[in-house]
Structures are given as structure tokens and as C-alpha cells.
Motif scaffolding. Structure first.
Motif, PDB file in Angstrom:
ATOM      1  N   LEU A 137       0.835  -1.217   0.000  1.00 13.45           N
ATOM      2  CA  LEU A 137       0.000   0.000   0.000  1.00 13.45           C
ATOM      3  C   LEU A 137       0.863   1.259   0.000  1.00 13.45           C
ATOM      4  N   LEU A 138       1.913   1.232   0.801  1.00 15.89           N
ATOM      5  CA  LEU A 138       2.767   2.420   0.897  1.00 15.89           C
ATOM      6  C   LEU A 138       3.581   2.627  -0.375  1.00 15.89           C
ATOM      7  N   GLU A 139       3.971   1.515  -1.021  1.00 19.09           N
ATOM      8  CA  GLU A 139       4.809   1.653  -2.226  1.00 19.09           C
ATOM      9  C   GLU A 139       3.995   2.037  -3.466  1.00 19.09           C
ATOM     10  N   GLU A 140       2.646   1.950  -3.331  1.00 13.86           N
ATOM     11  CA  GLU A 140       1.806   2.295  -4.487  1.00 13.86           C
ATOM     12  C   GLU A 140       2.097   3.685  -5.035  1.00 13.86           C
ATOM     13  N   GLY A 141       2.497   4.603  -4.157  1.00 15.34           N
ATOM     14  CA  GLY A 141       2.752   5.988  -4.584  1.00 15.34           C
ATOM     15  C   GLY A 141       4.073   6.162  -5.320  1.00 15.34           C
ATOM     16  N   GLY A 142       4.887   5.116  -5.416  1.00 13.05           N
ATOM     17  CA  GLY A 142       6.151   5.211  -6.155  1.00 13.05           C
ATOM     18  C   GLY A 142       7.387   5.255  -5.269  1.00 13.05           C
ATOM     19  N   LEU A 143       7.222   5.602  -3.980  1.00 17.75           N
ATOM     20  CA  LEU A 143       8.388   5.621  -3.083  1.00 17.75           C
ATOM     21  C   LEU A 143       8.758   4.182  -2.713  1.00 17.75           C
ATOM     22  N   LYS A 144      10.043   3.952  -2.466  1.00 18.17           N
ATOM     23  CA  LYS A 144      10.525   2.583  -2.229  1.00 18.17           C
ATOM     24  C   LYS A 144      11.027   2.408  -0.802  1.00 18.17           C
ATOM     25  N   LEU A 145      10.724   1.213  -0.252  1.00 20.62           N
ATOM     26  CA  LEU A 145      11.212   0.870   1.083  1.00 20.62           C
ATOM     27  C   LEU A 145      12.737   0.843   1.071  1.00 20.62           C
ATOM     28  N   GLY A 146      13.332   1.328   2.112  1.00 23.28           N
ATOM     29  CA  GLY A 146      14.788   1.244   2.244  1.00 23.28           C
ATOM     30  C   GLY A 146      15.475   2.465   1.697  1.00 23.28           C
ATOM     31  N   SER A 147      15.221   2.775   0.393  1.00 24.96           N
ATOM     32  CA  SER A 147      15.877   3.968  -0.143  1.00 24.96           C
ATOM     33  C   SER A 147      15.075   5.224   0.213  1.00 24.96           C
ATOM     34  N   ASP A 148      13.744   5.099   0.324  1.00 24.52           N
ATOM     35  CA  ASP A 148      12.923   6.297   0.581  1.00 24.52           C
ATOM     36  C   ASP A 148      12.333   6.309   2.001  1.00 24.52           C
ATOM     37  N   PHE A 149      11.577   5.262   2.313  1.00 26.51           N
ATOM     38  CA  PHE A 149      10.946   5.248   3.650  1.00 26.51           C
ATOM     39  C   PHE A 149      11.285   3.930   4.344  1.00 26.51           C
ATOM     40  N   PHE A 150      10.942   3.861   5.629  1.00 22.07           N
ATOM     41  CA  PHE A 150      11.300   2.699   6.449  1.00 22.07           C
ATOM     42  C   PHE A 150      10.050   2.212   7.195  1.00 22.07           C
ATOM     43  N   LEU A 151       9.989   0.884   7.415  1.00 19.92           N
ATOM     44  CA  LEU A 151       8.753   0.316   7.960  1.00 19.92           C
ATOM     45  C   LEU A 151       9.080  -0.769   8.990  1.00 19.92           C
ATOM     46  N   ALA A 152       8.400  -0.691  10.140  1.00 20.34           N
ATOM     47  CA  ALA A 152       8.665  -1.687  11.194  1.00 20.34           C
ATOM     48  C   ALA A 152       7.382  -1.984  11.958  1.00 20.34           C
ATOM     49  N   PHE A 153       7.427  -3.066  12.748  1.00 20.95           N
ATOM     50  CA  PHE A 153       6.334  -3.405  13.649  1.00 20.95           C
ATOM     51  C   PHE A 153       6.882  -3.464  15.068  1.00 20.95           C
ATOM     52  N   SER A 154       6.153  -2.879  15.986  1.00 24.53           N
ATOM     53  CA  SER A 154       6.546  -2.963  17.391  1.00 24.53           C
ATOM     54  C   SER A 154       5.279  -3.111  18.233  1.00 24.53           C
ATOM     55  N   PRO A 155       5.036  -4.303  18.785  1.00 25.80           N
ATOM     56  CA  PRO A 155       3.779  -4.518  19.493  1.00 25.80           C
ATOM     57  C   PRO A 155       3.686  -3.698  20.768  1.00 25.80           C
ATOM     58  N   GLU A 156       2.524  -3.139  21.008  1.00 26.17           N
ATOM     59  CA  GLU A 156       2.277  -2.450  22.281  1.00 26.17           C
ATOM     60  C   GLU A 156       1.918  -3.510  23.311  1.00 26.17           C
ATOM     61  N   ARG A 157       2.568  -3.440  24.471  1.00 27.39           N
ATOM     62  CA  ARG A 157       2.322  -4.467  25.500  1.00 27.39           C
ATOM     63  C   ARG A 157       1.757  -3.867  26.770  1.00 27.39           C
ATOM     64  N   VAL A 158       1.218  -2.654  26.658  1.00 28.63           N
ATOM     65  CA  VAL A 158       0.767  -1.941  27.853  1.00 28.63           C
ATOM     66  C   VAL A 158      -0.332  -2.716  28.585  1.00 28.63           C
ATOM     67  N   ASP A 159      -0.333  -2.591  29.901  1.00 25.39           N
ATOM     68  CA  ASP A 159      -1.312  -3.265  30.753  1.00 25.39           C
ATOM     69  C   ASP A 159      -2.049  -2.171  31.531  1.00 25.39           C
ATOM     70  N   PRO A 160      -3.201  -1.699  31.009  1.00 23.14           N
ATOM     71  CA  PRO A 160      -3.887  -0.571  31.659  1.00 23.14           C
ATOM     72  C   PRO A 160      -4.081  -0.802  33.154  1.00 23.14           C
ATOM     73  N   GLY A 161      -3.805   0.232  33.918  1.00 29.21           N
ATOM     74  CA  GLY A 161      -3.986   0.151  35.370  1.00 29.21           C
ATOM     75  C   GLY A 161      -2.758  -0.364  36.104  1.00 29.21           C
ATOM     76  N   ASN A 162      -1.765  -0.874  35.372  1.00 25.85           N
ATOM     77  CA  ASN A 162      -0.560  -1.412  36.010  1.00 25.85           C
ATOM     78  C   ASN A 162       0.406  -0.258  36.290  1.00 25.85           C
ATOM     79  N   GLU A 163       0.633   0.002  37.590  1.00 25.80           N
ATOM     80  CA  GLU A 163       1.465   1.165  37.922  1.00 25.80           C
ATOM     81  C   GLU A 163       2.946   0.836  37.873  1.00 25.80           C
ATOM     82  N   LYS A 164       3.275  -0.458  37.966  1.00 24.41           N
ATOM     83  CA  LYS A 164       4.697  -0.847  37.978  1.00 24.41           C
ATOM     84  C   LYS A 164       5.253  -0.899  36.556  1.00 24.41           C
ATOM     85  N   TYR A 165       4.502  -1.519  35.640  1.00 20.09           N
ATOM     86  CA  TYR A 165       4.976  -1.647  34.261  1.00 20.09           C
ATOM     87  C   TYR A 165       4.132  -0.760  33.356  1.00 20.09           C
ATOM     88  N   THR A 166       4.778   0.207  32.738  1.00 20.15           N
ATOM     89  CA  THR A 166       4.065   1.219  31.953  1.00 20.15           C
ATOM     90  C   THR A 166       4.649   1.275  30.543  1.00 20.15           C
TER      91      THR A 166
END
Ligand code: NAD
Length: 431
Positions: free
Chosen positions: A143-172
Motif C-alpha cells: 500500500l505504501l509503495e503504491e505511490g512510487g516511493l521505495k522501502l529502504g531507499s525512501d521510507f522505512f517500515l517496522a512493527f513494534s507490538p504495544e504491550r501496555v497493561d492498563p492500570g498497572n502502575e509498575k509496568y508502563t
């Protein structure tokens, strides 16, 4: 100055798309670390409240939000054209399930369509929404490359899961290690640099698929173990054994055992949903994820088990469910938070309604139930009100509920969380 240098120097402009339970704490964390951040949300009310320094997420104190907004480090908008000016984009939009239990990634796709309009060279995009393995490479990248820009030379893409535990005061958001997997090693490196610049602890992995799978493993682990202990609880009940005592004693083993506790059913935006993202994707490779399916069946049956047990207990008092006044105590999906998404309270209310019960609810954190529940009345905990109830069902055991009052005034209390472990009264029935 290149993107990496900008990030390391703290000179990059960050953006976060989706300012909910995940996105708002992340945006505030970035800005607290001194990074200029823009939050984007399609809900105008959230945008206005962020800009007014008025937090709607319990884990984000309004004073903190107010300070970073006032100091000009965070602002919110509904206008995606600000993406022209930003260096990094973190996406934290919802990823629910369809009724058929298939993943619904339409919110991610909608956000990407906006990003694509303004995508420019030297931009880093990181998906934080929970999703199935392959989403980043198979759906986002094309989807992102449809516009003509290329991964690596133009833009960069990663995944990082959110692991937040709402209400947990120790781990935020700040101190939970951040797993990061880029589509290429350069993507990983940039994403790691971003989280490090915000004072977080990134844990790089070799691909976005691994990072996507990590989150699903974590939540499948919880779902399966909760399913197991729910089954043990039902089994112990049949055998006349106190399951809570069994678990507490087993938990004294210093190795090889981790306690999980039975309950009235799963809730929240993660555990009841995420494992099905994994089983859906596995099916496409011809693999049936049997543990996931079985745990899902056991866990989703728990509200029914609660209602059956309440029915049996009323029966012992020569009462029937039809016409009984039932109080639901705690309607959020876990203790000491205000989030009712996917809460088992909804299923329990629906099942009780079907049996003709008159339903009341009480929750010190929640002001409103979803409209789908129909006729239920909010009740304050007073001796007079409680005396009128035939049964109170503790669905969520908040720490600020007056349990003495409950136990001393209700004819019957069904405790599905073992919060009344120290009470000996005979009107208490435990799951
Ligand atoms: N809530 C949690 O405890 C938790 C924990 C870990 C991971 N997650 C995952 O994080 C993701 C987000 O969950 P959440 O709980 O923050 O959801 P949420 O509903 O609280 O917030 C999502 C926000 O995104 C906004 N939004 C929706 N579509 C948008 C779009 N196209 N553009 C801009 N904004 C848009 C919504 O208005 C909302 O404010 C989900 O994938 C969830 O599974 C949630």
C-alpha cells in the motif's frame, strides 16, 4: 541531517495515529522525553481534550498531559496533512474481530491510505496495533509503495507490538521492553533508535513477522492458561474441591508453575481477540491452532457457567432466576480500570435477561454501559438497596468496593474472583 541522525539527536518530529489506550500514553511518553510530537485521531472530542490537557485515559494524568501540551511538545489534530512535516509515524488504531472471528484490519488500512497521501522520503512508519504475522510486509508495504516511493531507499517500515497493561502502575509504556522488528535491518535500526531516544528499552528481532508473532504468543499464552484454569475450576467444583486453595498452594512451588486464576470470562481488547488473529493466519497455511480454539471455547463459556451456578444457588434458597433482582458488581473487564470493552459482564447480563431476571449494576469506575445491554439500572451500594437484591454477582473485584457492606446485606453473593477469600459467611458462593 539524515533521519537516523535526527532521531538520535532528538530533533525528529514524531507522530502517533490513534490516541486511545495505547496511542495517547505513547504520544505523552515521546513528548515527556522532550520529543516534538503530533497526535492524530479521527475522533474530534479526543483531539479537543488532548489539546485542552484533559486526559480521558486513567494511566495518563491530566497534569502530565497539560504540561506537555502547554510546553508545545504535544498537540493533537484530525488533519492528516501534518504528516507532511513529520519524520516518524506510530500507528495505534483498533484491530477488532469481525463477527465471524476474522481479523478486521480496516482501521490500519484507513490510516495507511492517509499516510500514503503525505508519505515522503526519510520517513519511518511503525505499526503498534496488534495484528496477524505478515500484516506489515504483505498489507502495509504494498500500500505504501503504491505511490512510487521505495522501502529502504525512501521510507522505512517496522512493527513494534504495544504491550501496555492498563492500570498497572509498575509496568508502563515507558519501562515495558519494546520488541521491534523492521521489514529490513535498516528499518529495525531506525525504530530502535526512535524508542531509545524516548528513553525506552527496545528489543530488536530479525523481522516484522517475528515481532507480530511475539505479541500473539504472549496473549495466546494467557488465553490458553486461563482456559486451562477455568476448566480445572469447573472440574474442581464437580469434585467438591476448592480450586482457589489448590492454586494458592501450587503457587508456593518456586519453579515450574505460574498461577493463573479462573474467572467469569475474558475481557478487554487483547486476550479474547488476539489469539484468533493467529489461528486465522495459521489456517491460511493449512494449520489448525487447536489450543487456541479450545481455550476460546472454554473461556467464552464461562459467563454461561456463572449464570448456571447462580441459578443453582438461587434454587437452593427456593428462588428462581425469573423475576429475581440480580446486582452485577464490577462491570469493567478487569479490576481497578474503567474499560468495559468485551467485558464478560455484558454476556452475563444478556444471559440473565434471557431468563427474566431484573438486573442492576454497580461499578465505581464506570459511568455508562454499552447501549446493547438494554434495561439495567445503576445502583449505589447502600444497605437498603442491597437488602432488596436476591443475588449480587462479583464479576470484577475492584479494590475500592465495600465488600463488608455487600456480604452483610445481600441474601446471596456469587464471587467469581475470589475477592471474598477471607470471608466465612454462608451466603457466599465461590466460582
Ligand atoms: N488497550 C490495551 O490494553 C492494548 C494493549 C496492547 C495492545 N493493544 C492494541 O493496540 C491497538 C489500539 O488499541 P487501543 O486500546 O488503544 O484502542 P482505542 O480504541 O482505545 O484507540 C484507538 C484510537 O484510534 C482512533 N482511530 C481509529 N481509526 C483511526 C484512523 N483511521 N485514523 C486515526 N485515528 C483512528 C480512534 O478514534 C481511537 O481514539 C489495538 O490493536 C489493540 O489490540 C491494546
Amino acid at each position: 541531517m539524515g533521519l537516523k541522525e535526527k532521531i538520535i539527536a532528538g530533533r525528529a518530529v514524531q507522530s502517533v495515529i490513534g490516541l486511545g489506550y495505547v496511542g495517547l500514553p505513547l504520544a505523552v511518553e515521546f513528548s515527556k522525553a522532550g520529543l516534538t510530537t503530533v497526535g492524530i485521531d479521527i475522533t474530534a472530542e479526543k483531539v479537543d481534550r488532548v489539546n485542552a490537557g484533559d486526559s480521558y485515559i486513567r494511566d495518563v494524568p491530566s497534569e502530565e498531559l497539560h504540561r506537555v501540551v502547554k510546553e508545545g511538545r504535544l498537540k493533537a489534530t484530525g488533519d492528516f496533512s501534518v504528516l507532511k512535516e513529520v519524520d516518524t509515524i506510530n500507528i495505534a488504531v483498533p484491530t477488532p474481530l469481525r463477527k465471524t472471528k476474522d481479523p478486521d484490519i480496516s482501521y490500519i488500512v484507513a490510516a495507511l491510505r492517509e499516510i500514503r497521501k503525505y508519505l515522503h522520503k526519510e520517513q519511518l512508519i511503525i505499526l503498534e496495533s496488534t495484528t496477524y504475522p505478515g500484516t506489515t510486509e504483505e498489507v502495509m508495504l504494498p500500500l505504501l509503495e503504491e505511490g512510487g516511493l521505495k522501502l529502504g531507499s525512501d521510507f522505512f517500515l517496522a512493527f513494534s507490538p504495544e504491550r501496555v497493561d492498563p492500570g498497572n502502575e509498575k509496568y508502563t509504556t515507558k519501562n515495558i521492553p519494546k520488541v521491534v522488528g523492521g521489514v529490513t535491518p535498516a528499518c529495525t535500526e531506525l525504530a530502535v533508535a526512535l524508542y531509545r531516544s524516548a528513553g525506552m528499552n527496545p528489543v530488536p528481532v530479525n523481522s516484522s513477522r517475528v515481532a507480530e508473532s511475539v505479541k500473539l504468543l504472549e496473549n495466546t499464552f494467557r488465553s490458553v492458561n486461563i482456559g486451562l484454569v477455568n476448566e480445572i475450576a469447573l472440574m474442581c467444583h464437580k469434585m467438591g474441591i476448592n480450586v482457589w486453595e489448590v492454586i494458592d498452594a501450587a503457587a508456593t512451588k518456586p519453579f515450574g508453575f505460574m498461577p493463573f486464576y479462573p474467572g467469569p470470562g475474558l475481557g478487554g481488547h487483547c486476550i479474547p481477540i488476539d489469539p484468533f488473529y493467529l489461528s486465522w493466519k495459521a489456517k491460511q497455511s493449512g494449520f489448525d491452532a487447536r489450543f487456541i480454539e479450545l481455550a476460546g471455547m472454554i473461556n467464552s463459556d464461562m459467563p454461561f457457567q456463572v449464570v448456571i451456578r447462580v441459578l443453582e444457588s438461587l434454587n437452593m434458597q427456593k428462588k428462581c432466576l425469573n423475576g429475581s433482582k440480580i446486582l452485577i458488581v464490577g462491570v469493567s473487564y478487569k479490576n481497578d480500570i474503567d474499560d468495559t470493552r468485551e467485558s464478560p459482564a455484558y454476556d452475563i447480563i444478556r444471559l440473565l435477561h434471557n431468563q427474566g431476571a431484573e438486573i442492576f449494576w454497580h461499578d465505581p469506575y464506570v459511568t455508562k454501559l454499552e447501549e446493547r445491554v438494554g434495561a439495567v439500572k445503576q445502583l449505589s451500594l447502600t444497605p437498603d438497596n442491597l437488602k432488596k437484591m436476591d443475588c449480587a454477582i462479583i464479576v470484577t473485584g475492584h479494590s475500592n468496593i465495600d465488600y463488608d457492606l455487600l456480604v452483610n446485606n445481600c441474601a446471596l453473593v456469587f464471587d467469581s474472583r475470589n475477592v471474598l477469600r477471607n470471608y466465612k459467611q454462608e451466603n457466599i458462593v465461590r466460582l
